[in-house]
Design a protein around this motif. Structure first.
Motif, PDB file in Angstrom:
ATOM      1  N   LEU A 119       0.853  -1.195   0.000  1.00  0.00           N
ATOM      2  CA  LEU A 119       0.000   0.000   0.000  1.00  0.00           C
ATOM      3  C   LEU A 119       0.887   1.244   0.000  1.00  0.00           C
ATOM      4  N   PRO A 120       0.390   2.348  -0.551  1.00  0.00           N
ATOM      5  CA  PRO A 120       1.227   3.553  -0.680  1.00  0.00           C
ATOM      6  C   PRO A 120       1.540   4.250   0.653  1.00  0.00           C
ATOM      7  N   PHE A 121       2.531   5.133   0.598  1.00  0.00           N
ATOM      8  CA  PHE A 121       2.888   6.008   1.709  1.00  0.00           C
ATOM      9  C   PHE A 121       2.061   7.282   1.589  1.00  0.00           C
ATOM     10  N   PRO A 122       1.596   7.910   2.648  1.00  0.00           N
ATOM     11  CA  PRO A 122       1.689   7.444   4.038  1.00  0.00           C
ATOM     12  C   PRO A 122       0.710   6.319   4.336  1.00  0.00           C
ATOM     13  N   GLY A 123       1.144   5.383   5.214  1.00  0.00           N
ATOM     14  CA  GLY A 123       0.411   4.146   5.404  1.00  0.00           C
ATOM     15  C   GLY A 123      -0.906   4.276   6.136  1.00  0.00           C
ATOM     16  N   GLY A 124      -0.993   5.226   7.074  1.00  0.00           N
ATOM     17  CA  GLY A 124      -2.165   5.310   7.944  1.00  0.00           C
ATOM     18  C   GLY A 124      -3.494   5.258   7.224  1.00  0.00           C
ATOM     19  N   PRO A 125      -3.768   6.234   6.370  1.00  0.00           N
ATOM     20  CA  PRO A 125      -5.075   6.244   5.705  1.00  0.00           C
ATOM     21  C   PRO A 125      -5.299   5.042   4.790  1.00  0.00           C
ATOM     22  N   HIS A 126      -4.234   4.525   4.188  1.00  0.00           N
ATOM     23  CA  HIS A 126      -4.391   3.392   3.266  1.00  0.00           C
ATOM     24  C   HIS A 126      -4.705   2.097   4.012  1.00  0.00           C
ATOM     25  N   VAL A 127      -4.028   1.874   5.149  1.00  0.00           N
ATOM     26  CA  VAL A 127      -4.319   0.685   5.957  1.00  0.00           C
ATOM     27  C   VAL A 127      -5.745   0.791   6.496  1.00  0.00           C
ATOM     28  N   ASP A 128      -6.107   1.982   6.954  1.00  0.00           N
ATOM     29  CA  ASP A 128      -7.446   2.211   7.489  1.00  0.00           C
ATOM     30  C   ASP A 128      -8.506   1.841   6.441  1.00  0.00           C
ATOM     31  N   ARG A 129      -8.281   2.302   5.216  1.00  0.00           N
ATOM     32  CA  ARG A 129      -9.238   2.046   4.137  1.00  0.00           C
ATOM     33  C   ARG A 129      -9.312   0.549   3.822  1.00  0.00           C
ATOM     34  N   ALA A 130      -8.128  -0.095   3.684  1.00  0.00           N
ATOM     35  CA  ALA A 130      -8.106  -1.526   3.370  1.00  0.00           C
ATOM     36  C   ALA A 130      -8.776  -2.334   4.478  1.00  0.00           C
ATOM     37  N   ALA A 131      -8.582  -1.888   5.733  1.00  0.00           N
ATOM     38  CA  ALA A 131      -9.080  -2.651   6.878  1.00  0.00           C
ATOM     39  C   ALA A 131     -10.602  -2.682   6.929  1.00  0.00           C
ATOM     40  N   ARG A 132     -11.244  -1.689   6.303  1.00  0.00           N
ATOM     41  CA  ARG A 132     -12.708  -1.625   6.360  1.00  0.00           C
ATOM     42  C   ARG A 132     -13.363  -2.849   5.710  1.00  0.00           C
ATOM     43  N   GLU A 133     -12.657  -3.431   4.750  1.00  0.00           N
ATOM     44  CA  GLU A 133     -13.191  -4.613   4.054  1.00  0.00           C
ATOM     45  C   GLU A 133     -12.743  -5.901   4.736  1.00  0.00           C
ATOM     46  N   GLY A 134     -11.922  -5.800   5.796  1.00  0.00           N
ATOM     47  CA  GLY A 134     -11.310  -7.001   6.367  1.00  0.00           C
ATOM     48  C   GLY A 134     -11.927  -7.438   7.687  1.00  0.00           C
TER      49      GLY A 134
END
Ligand SMILES: [Zn+2]
Lengths: 348, 237
Positions: free
Chosen positions: A179-194
């Motif tokens: 996932l791209p930098f910065p990681g925070g928002p991208h991990v947050d977004r990916a986690a919503r489906e997990g």
């Protein structure tokens, strides 16, 4: 001076050039120019790139803040600026600019601590801080639990990260997951489906002797390594990596530890208000879980809106306005920057 | 007229004030590691020494380098912000020009090299011809190892700290060592005499074609791109 001091705050400790203007406890404007896109391809903030961007953005950002707030510089009561902690070269640009502003206008200057500013910003969002307040600051550079009897001069450190900051763990896990930098928002977004209980990742410093010795400290380096190992094992076996589940389970481990320790601190210090600030406080799962657990514990949760959790000038102005209102002495025009300014030192 | 000149491109954190007739004040601190601490107090001190207020300043000039980046930015952002706050025009001068001009004011004539400390075993350098009318720069400044400059250039009398750091490559050291705020102010006033009036409106960005050098720092090097060490912040705030 009117009853409500008009203060302009400058923040340049990392990669955002922030200028905010506060009147008393009211936010008039929060202007931010970010160089994040210039850093993305390097996977982290490049100090010299950040410093160059600050120099270019500084005066235009001050100009824009004044224009949008309809404020004349000569009407200011004081100038506040982050004097530390942060990237040394980046801090210097903001501090030099703030001094020039204060000198040219004949106004007092307040060199303030970045971390205390993260706490003070909630005053412009949710009103005066109860004294004391418990504050948890979580970002790419800090993970701290603070007992705050008075944000203008008494901030006590209960615990901090022993290794990686929480936000840093997000950046590193994002990289592992592609996932791209910065990681925070991208991990947050990916986690919503997990599924956040799909994988049981370790919770650092939460069991046995660790809790006794590091009651309010954090450690995220073991968690980050566990995620990397888990992903690598899958990849070696030729299996697909369930990115959403890994993101959700990792994120759950982080916010579980954070909220658990923060509420333990509230209980042990008999404080019924918890304030969460810093970039990671923009994380949707942290906001949700902190809300649930605070409600259960009878603790009032104070969460600034996400835009005020990340670095900005409004938070510096908010702290500066408190200092003026409380009659604190201004800093000297010769005030230095301090890249490793301790959290307990509120003013330079 | 009260022109404020600021330079932080060399070891000297230096400020000069010029009233249109002469340099009336100069305040200089030699400290290559503490530009931000000394500069604003030096500006205040210079103004006080002539009984002036910040609001009495009519023009701001900053040295735009080349110079070590961190210190250089302190001077430029100070000049830009001070001028913006008071609605004054601000202009940039290549810092090496101020050193050559200082030598010229001291009576030196003929060819001259200015070589200042660029750290990393290099110098910032430019050659000048000092004639009756002033110091004329031959070409844009460069960053280079002293020994890699052309032999005939290295043989010139050389101002700046370069010859003191690399005496073998630059054997002919002369003064001055650093930028002087007074010399910078003097050079700026002479240039202003020939320049058309500053455009009004966006005063903080004065047209570089008007006899000055623009307000962008002369870095002459690309930034190192190693990200901040892990203890520093990422962009999560
Ligand atoms: Zn921060």
């Amino acid at each position: 001076m009117s009853e409500e001091p008009l203060v302009l705050g400058i923040e340049t400790s990392c990669d955002e050039t922030g200028v905010g203007i506060v009147r008393g406890q009211t936010l008039l404007v929060d202007t931010v120019a970010s160089s994040v896109e210039e850093h993305a391809r390097f996977g982290g903030v490049v100090p010299e790139v950040a410093s160059r961007a600050h120099l270019e953005a500084m005066v235009p950002t001050i100009e824009r803040a004044c224009r949008e707030a309809g404020v004349q510089l000569r009407d200011l009561d004081a100038v506040a600026v982050t004097s530390g902690p942060g990237l040394a070269g980046a801090l210097l640009v903001g501090v030099a600019s703030a001094k020039a502003l204060a000198l040219a206008l004949g106004k007092p200057i307040y060199g303030v601590n970045h971390l205390a500013s993260h706490v003070a910003v909630d005053i412009v969002e949710h009103g005066p801080l109860p004294e004391p307040t418990m504050a948890m600051l979580v970002s790419g550079g800090h993970s701290s639990l603070l007992l705050v009897p008075d944000v203008t001069h008494d901030v006590r450190s209960l615990g901090a990260t022993m290794d990686d900051a929480a936000g840093e763990a997000f950046d590193k896990v994002a990289r592992v997951l592609g996932l791209p930098f910065p990681g925070g928002p991208h991990v947050d977004r990916a986690a919503r489906e997990g599924n956040r209980i799909a994988i049981d990742f370790p919770r650092g410093l939460t069991t046995g002797r660790d809790v006794e010795r590091h009651r309010f400290d954090f450690s995220f380096s073991g968690l980050k390594t566990a995620v990397a190992r888990w992903v690598e094992t899958r990849q070696r076996a030729g299996e697909a990596v369930p990115v959403a589940d890994v993101a959700a389970s990792f994120q759950e481990a982080v916010v579980d530890v954070l909220t658990r320790k923060a509420l333990l601190a509230c209980k042990e210090h008999d404080v019924d208000h918890l304030l969460i600030g810093g970039g990671v406080a923009a994380n949707s799962r942290l906001r949700a879980l902190a809300g649930e657990r605070c409600a259960k514990a009878g603790v009032t949760l104070r969460l600034p809106r996400p835009g005020l959790c990340t670095d900005n000038g409004a938070m510096v102005a908010a702290l500066g306005a408190q200092m003026v209102a409380k009659g604190r002495e201004p800093s000297d025009l010769g005030l230095p920057t301090d890249s490793s300014m301790p959290v307990t030192l509120v003013q330079a | 007229m009260l022109l404020l000149a600021i330079d932080t491109s060399t070891t000297a954190i230096t400020v000069g004030l010029h009233d249109g007739t002469a340099v009336v004040a100069e305040a200089t601190t030699l400290d290559a590691r503490a530009h931000a601490e000394h500069l604003a107090p030096n500006v205040r001190g210079a103004l006080r020494s002539v009984g002036a207020e910040p609001g009495d300043v009519t023009d701001v000039v900053v040295g735009i380098g080349p110079g070590p980046f961190t210190g250089l930015r302190v001077g430029i952002v100070t000049g830009r912000t001070f001028a913006f706050a008071l609605g004054l025009p601000v202009r940039g001068v290549t810092s090496l020009d101020a050193i050559a001009h200082d030598a010229w004011l001291g009576g030196r004539r003929g060819d001259l090299l200015v070589a200042t400390d660029a750290r990393r075993k290099e110098v910032y350098a430019a050659a000048y011809a000092l004639g009756g009318a002033g110091a004329e720069r031959a070409a844009e400044p460069v960053v280079s190892r002293a020994a890699d400059l052309p032999a005939e250039t290295r043989a010139l009398p050389t101002c700046g700290r370069g010859p003191h750091l690399y005496a073998e490559a630059l054997p002919h050291a002369v003064t001055p060592l650093d930028v002087s705020g007074g010399a910078l102010a003097d050079l700026a006033v002479r240039r202003l005499g020939e320049a058309p009036a500053a455009p009004t409106g966006e005063l903080q960005w004065v047209d570089p074609a008007h006899g000055f050098d623009g307000l962008e720092p002369l870095y002459l090097r690309r930034p190192d791109v190693a990200p901040a060490p892990p203890s520093a912040k990422s962009t999560l705030g």
